[in-house]
Write a protein that holds these residues in place. Structure first.
Motif, PDB file in Angstrom:
ATOM      1  N   ASN A 175      -3.520   5.861   4.261  1.00 62.68           N
ATOM      2  CA  ASN A 175      -2.827   6.530   5.284  1.00 62.68           C
ATOM      3  C   ASN A 175      -1.375   7.145   4.678  1.00 62.68           C
ATOM      4  OD1 ASN A 175      -4.344   5.182   7.227  1.00 62.68           O
ATOM      5  ND2 ASN A 175      -3.068   3.385   7.441  1.00 62.68           N
ATOM      6  N   ALA A 176      -0.605   6.190   3.656  1.00 59.65           N
ATOM      7  CA  ALA A 176       0.271   6.603   3.025  1.00 59.65           C
ATOM      8  C   ALA A 176       0.014   8.051   2.111  1.00 59.65           C
ATOM      9  CB  ALA A 176       0.970   5.546   2.058  1.00 59.65           C
ATOM     10  N   ARG A 177      -1.006   8.019   1.633  1.00 58.68           N
ATOM     11  CA  ARG A 177      -1.319   9.112   0.822  1.00 58.68           C
ATOM     12  C   ARG A 177      -1.299  10.329   1.643  1.00 58.68           C
ATOM     13  NH1 ARG A 177      -6.626   6.058  -2.085  1.00 58.68           N
ATOM     14  NH2 ARG A 177      -5.465   5.855  -4.273  1.00 58.68           N
ATOM     15  N   SER A 232       0.864   0.531   6.704  1.00 58.62           N
ATOM     16  CA  SER A 232       0.719   0.039   5.416  1.00 58.62           C
ATOM     17  C   SER A 232      -0.411  -1.166   5.720  1.00 58.62           C
ATOM     18  CB  SER A 232       1.828  -0.660   4.779  1.00 58.62           C
ATOM     19  OG  SER A 232       2.364  -1.334   5.665  1.00 58.62           O
ATOM     20  N   GLN A 233      -0.474  -1.909   6.873  1.00 58.26           N
ATOM     21  CA  GLN A 233      -1.156  -3.027   6.722  1.00 58.26           C
ATOM     22  C   GLN A 233      -2.873  -2.992   7.311  1.00 58.26           C
ATOM     23  OE1 GLN A 233       1.380  -5.695   9.153  1.00 58.26           O
ATOM     24  NE2 GLN A 233       2.053  -6.640   7.266  1.00 58.26           N
ATOM     25  N   SER A 236       0.699  -1.328  -0.067  1.00 57.20           N
ATOM     26  CA  SER A 236       0.109   0.024  -0.123  1.00 57.20           C
ATOM     27  C   SER A 236       1.038   1.140  -0.159  1.00 57.20           C
ATOM     28  CB  SER A 236      -0.975  -0.065   1.191  1.00 57.20           C
ATOM     29  OG  SER A 236      -0.086  -0.209   2.462  1.00 57.20           O
ATOM     30  N   SER A 237       1.970   1.143   0.579  1.00 53.98           N
ATOM     31  CA  SER A 237       2.676   2.175   0.606  1.00 53.98           C
ATOM     32  C   SER A 237       3.482   2.578  -0.822  1.00 53.98           C
ATOM     33  CB  SER A 237       4.046   2.097   1.351  1.00 53.98           C
ATOM     34  OG  SER A 237       3.825   1.868   2.895  1.00 53.98           O
ATOM     35  N   VAL A 238       3.962   1.716  -1.293  1.00 53.76           N
ATOM     36  CA  VAL A 238       4.221   1.503  -2.835  1.00 53.76           C
ATOM     37  C   VAL A 238       3.381   2.086  -3.684  1.00 53.76           C
ATOM     38  CG1 VAL A 238       5.419   0.253  -4.699  1.00 53.76           C
ATOM     39  CG2 VAL A 238       6.096  -0.062  -2.474  1.00 53.76           C
ATOM     40  N   PHE A 277      -6.323  -0.886  -3.095  1.00 54.69           N
ATOM     41  CA  PHE A 277      -5.318  -0.286  -4.063  1.00 54.69           C
ATOM     42  C   PHE A 277      -3.921  -0.989  -3.806  1.00 54.69           C
ATOM     43  CE2 PHE A 277      -8.029   3.195  -2.488  1.00 54.69           C
ATOM     44  CZ  PHE A 277      -8.317   3.547  -3.934  1.00 54.69           C
ATOM     45  N   GLY A 278      -3.358  -1.284  -2.630  1.00 53.15           N
ATOM     46  CA  GLY A 278      -2.455  -2.204  -2.674  1.00 53.15           C
ATOM     47  C   GLY A 278      -2.743  -3.451  -2.476  1.00 53.15           C
ATOM     48  N   LYS A 279      -3.806  -4.015  -2.451  1.00 49.66           N
ATOM     49  CA  LYS A 279      -3.997  -5.493  -2.267  1.00 49.66           C
ATOM     50  C   LYS A 279      -3.317  -6.051  -1.138  1.00 49.66           C
ATOM     51  CE  LYS A 279      -6.712  -5.569  -5.865  1.00 49.66           C
ATOM     52  NZ  LYS A 279      -6.366  -6.198  -7.013  1.00 49.66           N
ATOM     53  N   ILE A 280      -3.048  -5.215   0.091  1.00 46.09           N
ATOM     54  CA  ILE A 280      -2.327  -5.859   1.225  1.00 46.09           C
ATOM     55  C   ILE A 280      -3.439  -6.283   2.498  1.00 46.09           C
ATOM     56  CG2 ILE A 280      -2.168  -3.456   2.227  1.00 46.09           C
ATOM     57  CD1 ILE A 280       0.692  -4.099   3.120  1.00 46.09           C
TER      58      ILE A 280
END
Length: 944
Positions: A559-561, A551-552, A394-396, A929-932
């Protein structure tokens, strides 16, 4: 390190003209020009103390001798290091120190050949010093050895009180365990308040044993003879910090590890890096290829591992079958033919989508690159992923969307240049201990640390402010800080106008996130939110570092946004001491992602759906490629349980160095999926929980048994070298991938040593020319570590990026608003607590390596779940007692631990214990989005 650009200072040393760097000490200048001056209390990296007086020199015109380790050079200074007076004093110090120590350095070990007193004995031999009997007769009363610690032996009868250990512990690692007590003849080194080392708060970083010059503190593995066959430079195989190490090898066994002066660690290590090396020699290493016996079923509900407790059923259960009951040994030819033959048959019958591969962030860049190339060109789909999906996907996703790059903007050590550092959703003292030392060092120098986390961890001791927000409320807190900057006129309008887009949409989105409104949501007082936001914006330089606590979540990308937006609105990016740094969890998470070990990206983050990238790689690899992104880790396991009518049902898998039967969420589901596969090939060093469900198991090489590169969290590409031979018939991972590829019909030829690793790297360098074109294999052999982006041989690399533009289509950072999204599962009357999972200092990932390290497992031998004292009282339970944890997906048994940093209504549990696998409880709900998966939040209950 001193810059060669510093002005030079001329002085005389033993009659010769010497050019010294401004600020150098006499000792440093002398060492640089080859003049050896004895020294004991001085060591590279430590603050000079000048207490041993072994390094004294004669300075012309001065009455007393000067300690060369503390005395700075000055123009025109005339120094005699070998004058009769200086030598007499140096020898006297050595004689007095040596006379006070016992004849042998380690009274409990009479092995012949033991080196008595390390550096002290070496200097005495060089200067031909031997203590006189009259002095030895005055020898002090010797303290008894302290062998209470699993890793280190304390023999203070060899202590010369140089205080190198004190400075290493207090000033370098900032652990504040070792002190100096007493006066005169009663002065001594102590741990905490005079505790035994094994009972103290020591975190076993081993900085003290590396600093000790006499063996008073030393690794237990090196008690006795210090002779080794070779010392091999390499890189630590654990977290993403990328510490450089030296393996000490004797009789093809690693007997010790020292930290090297690498750019990420400058000699420092943690307990795992220094003492966690013996897993490579564990008797449970896989040494023969194995094929599942006919008729032996794969029961995901009764994973029985040889010599270990039943997984998921609590410690202590007996009855594990022998490996031979489930698998039979095979020749390499038979095992490889069977492994690849069945994969090829499934591809032929059901099509490319029926196969998938899990690579590893614990291997090399070359393995990651070749593995994803195998899946894309040999399997025929993009169904390839690895554990970054479970860490920072998700961060990436947010970084690629916002700044155009998934990598960090500046290195961890840049905290030394920052006025303020926000650490959010991360426990660096446990997860990235050496990186944490740079943060603690910065705090000692005046940098304000802000710890933002639902748990108050060890870094909180060094924090200027703590923001203990409620779990799952990251967006509320961060948007409130962004709101403050905009509302109070603290936004960097010039930076936003020149280098950002979509600001007005962000401004409108955060309008309703006033700190006063968010206080009740996130649990942080509005005044504290505003205070930290103001400090962040007004600092000349400020950084944000984050971990998987950000991220998790199902809103991890949001969160990263928010972190990206906070940095941008404050103008805190693109300069020293400012920027964004997601801390990578495993030793090669960054490199494996860079190399394309993810389903939607070719190497260097080129989207598989891009016509240009697709055409380039088809031509480069000479193979037809699937233009559609593949499935992610969790999605692949869902597809393994899809009905037979699903054309994308996954039927065969190749897993290299991953353990999804322990690392994936909702383990009962994940294990059921692995057991349902028609063919599972597992390549690993141990019989992991995943390997127990395999049809064929391929024994591979551990990290010290291979040569290859890894890329750390700072974007440093670093070379690790083989130190020992692999046991039995275990083979290099790179060789195994090529063997499978050949049997899948691929015509690969990588010539050279170590399974053609240099040739593979050079091909990868072409595929990633936009990042590492200037980092040749020869350059890595010469320099050991180079930071990317590096586009030419004379490019030193760029530790700090985004200084002028962002790698986005318009060169600007794109601001993406985020709104509140609740966790997928909330606590209720039946399951009233929130489970937070993570790592702990002594163990790493699924425990397959660290729990097979004698020292690490001795320090933390059992699974625990942590709650605070108030929660213990409410539950009517006591620390130390066994309890049952349950969620809607599974249950486990472990022991309770008190941790008052854990918030009310929450329980923290590490996921490294197979007998109490935390992921039996966790939720597989995904960030869209990050599929995490949402590892950091699910509802549980505790009962006795």
């Amino acid at each position: 390190m001193k810059s060669p650009d510093l002005p030079l200072v001329s002085f005389k040393l033993d009659g010769a003209e010497v050019q010294a760097l401004q600020g150098e000490t006499i000792l440093q200048a002398a060492r640089r020009v080859g003049v050896e001056i004895p020294h004991l209390c001085w060591a590279d990296g430590l603050r000079p103390d000048g207490n041993c007086r072994a390094c004294v020199v004669e300075v012309a015109g001065e009455r007393v001798l000067a300690p060369s380790c503390c005395r700075a050079v000055a123009p025109g200074l005339e120094v005699q290091a070998r004058s009769e007076r200086a030598l007499k004093s140096q020898k006297m110090v050595l004689e007095l120190l040596l006379a006070d120590l016992p004849e042998r350095g380690h009274k409990w070990n009479d092995e012949a050949g033991a080196q008595p007193h390390g550096e002290l004995s070496e200097w005495a031999a060089r200067l031909r010093v031997a203590p006189r009997p009259a002095l030895k007769a005055l020898r002090r009363s010797q303290p008894a050895p302290d062998l209470s610690h699993p890793a280190m032996a304390v023999n203070l009868d060899a202590c010369i009180q140089c205080t190198r250990c004190v400075r290493a512990c207090r000033e370098e690692q900032v652990n504040d365990v070792i002190g100096y007590a007493g006066r005169g003849a009663a002065s001594r080194i102590v741990f905490d308040l005079g505790d035994a080392m094994g009972e103290s708060t020591c975190v076993a970083c081993g900085e003290c044993v590396q600093a000790c010059p006499t063996g008073a503190l030393m690794p237990k593995t090196l008690v006795g003879s210090q002779q080794v066959d070779q010392e091999v430079p390499s890189v630590c195989p654990f977290c993403g910090v990328g510490c450089q190490i030296t393996y000490k090898v004797r009789d093809n066994r690693i007997v010790g590890v020292d930290g090297r002066d690498g750019p990420a660690n400058h000699g420092r290590l943690c307990v795992k890096g220094r003492f966690g090396f013996d897993y490579a020699h564990h008797p449970q290493r896989l040494t023969k290829p194995l094929i599942r016996r006919p008729g032996v079923s794969k029961d995901p509900n009764s994973l029985l591992l040889p010599g270990r407790a039943r997984v998921g059923a609590g410690a202590g259960q007996e009855g594990a079958p022998a490996i031979g009951d489930v698998f039979r040994e095979a020749t390499w030819e038979e095992a490889l033919d069977f492994a690849a033959g069945r994969l090829k048959a499934l591809r032929g019958t059901h099509g490319p989508k029926s196969l998938a591969g899990f690579g590893s962030a614990k291997g090399t860049n070359e393995e990651a690159y070749l593995f994803q190339k195998l899946v894309r060109t040999g399997f025929g789909s993009n169904n390839v992923d690895h554990c970054t999906r479970l860490c920072h996907a998700s961060s990436v996703a947010a970084l690629l969307e916002g700044v155009g790059s998934g990598a960090v903007s500046n290195p961890v050590a840049d905290v030394a240049q920052a006025e303020l550092v926000i650490v959010i959703g991360s426990n660096p003292t446990a997860n990235h201990p050496v990186a944490a030392t740079w943060m603690k060092n910065a705090a000692r120098q005046g940098t304000r640390i802000v710890l933002a986390d639902p748990r108050i961890t060890e870094l909180g001791r060094h924090a200027w402010r703590t923001l203990q927000f409620k779990p799952d409320t990251d967006v509320a807190l961060l948007n409130a800080m962004i709101h403050t900057l905009i509302e109070e006129g603290l936004a960097d309008r010039e930076f936003i106008a020149q280098r950002a887009s979509n600001f007005e949409a962000l401004k409108e989105s955060v309008a309703g996130f006033a700190p006063e409104a968010m206080e009740a949501v996130c649990g942080v007082p509005a005044g504290r939110i505003r205070e930290v936001a103001r400090a962040f914006a007004s600092a000349k330089s400020a950084m944000i570092l984050w971990g998987m606590g950000v991220s998790q979540h199902v809103h991890g990308t949001d969160n990263a946004r928010c972190l990206i937006a906070l940095c941008t609105v404050a103008g805190q990016i693109g300069k020293p001491g400012s920027g964004l740094h997601p801390l990578r969890g495993q030793n090669n998470v960054q490199g494996a992602s860079d190399a394309g070990l993810i389903p939607m990206m070719f190497p260097n983050y080129q989207r598989v759906g891009s016509p240009e990238a697709h055409a380039w790689f088809q031509d480069f690899w000479g193979a037809r490629l699937d233009p559609q992104p593949g499935y992610t880790v969790v999605e692949i396991l869902h597809q393994a349980l899809a009905p037979d009518t699903d054309p994308h049902k996954v039927r065969g898998m190749y897993v290299m160095g991953e353990n999804p039967a322990m690392s994936d969420p909702d383990l009962n589901h994940a294990r059921e999926a692995l057991a349902a596969l028609e063919h599972l090939v597992v390549q690993d060093i141990f019989m992991t929980e995943t390997a127990w469900l395999a049809d064929v198991v391929l024994p591979a090489t551990a990290w010290p048994e291979k040569t290859g590169t890894v890329t750390n969290t700072d974007r440093m590409v670093q070379l690790g070298r083989q130190a020992i031979d692999a046991p039995g018939d275990a083979k290099p991972d790179l060789w195994l991938i090529q063997q499978i590829a050949g049997r899948m019909g691929l015509n690969w030829h990588y010539e050279g040593g170590h399974a053609g690793v240099a040739a593979v790297y050079e091909e990868m360098r072409q595929a990633m020319h936009g990042a590492i074109a200037g980092i040749s294999w020869q350059r890595l052999e010469r320099e050991g570590s180079v930071t990317y982006p590096c586009l030419s041989e004379d490019d030193p690399g760029q530790p700090i990026v985004f200084t002028e533009r962002f790698p986005t289509p318009d060169g600007r950072v794109r601001l993406v608003p985020a709104q509140l999204v609740a966790a997928d599962e909330r606590p209720d009357g039946e399951f009233p607590l929130v489970l937070i999972t993570g790592r702990q200092l002594e163990h790493w990932h699924t425990g397959s390596m660290t729990r097979r390290s004698a020292v690490l497992d001795a320090i933390e031998p059992v699974a625990t779940a942590s709650v605070n004292g108030r929660e213990l009282e409410r539950l009517g339970l006591a620390a130390g007692q066994p309890v049952r944890l349950q969620s809607r997906r599974g249950e486990l048994t472990c022991h309770l631990r008190r941790d008052d940093g854990t918030p009310d209504g929450a329980v923290f549990m590490p996921f490294a214990y197979s007998e109490a696998a935390a992921n039996l409880l966790t939720n597989a709900a995904l960030d869209p989005f990050g599929k995490i998966p949402e590892f950091k939040y699910c509802a549980v209950r505790i009962s006795a």
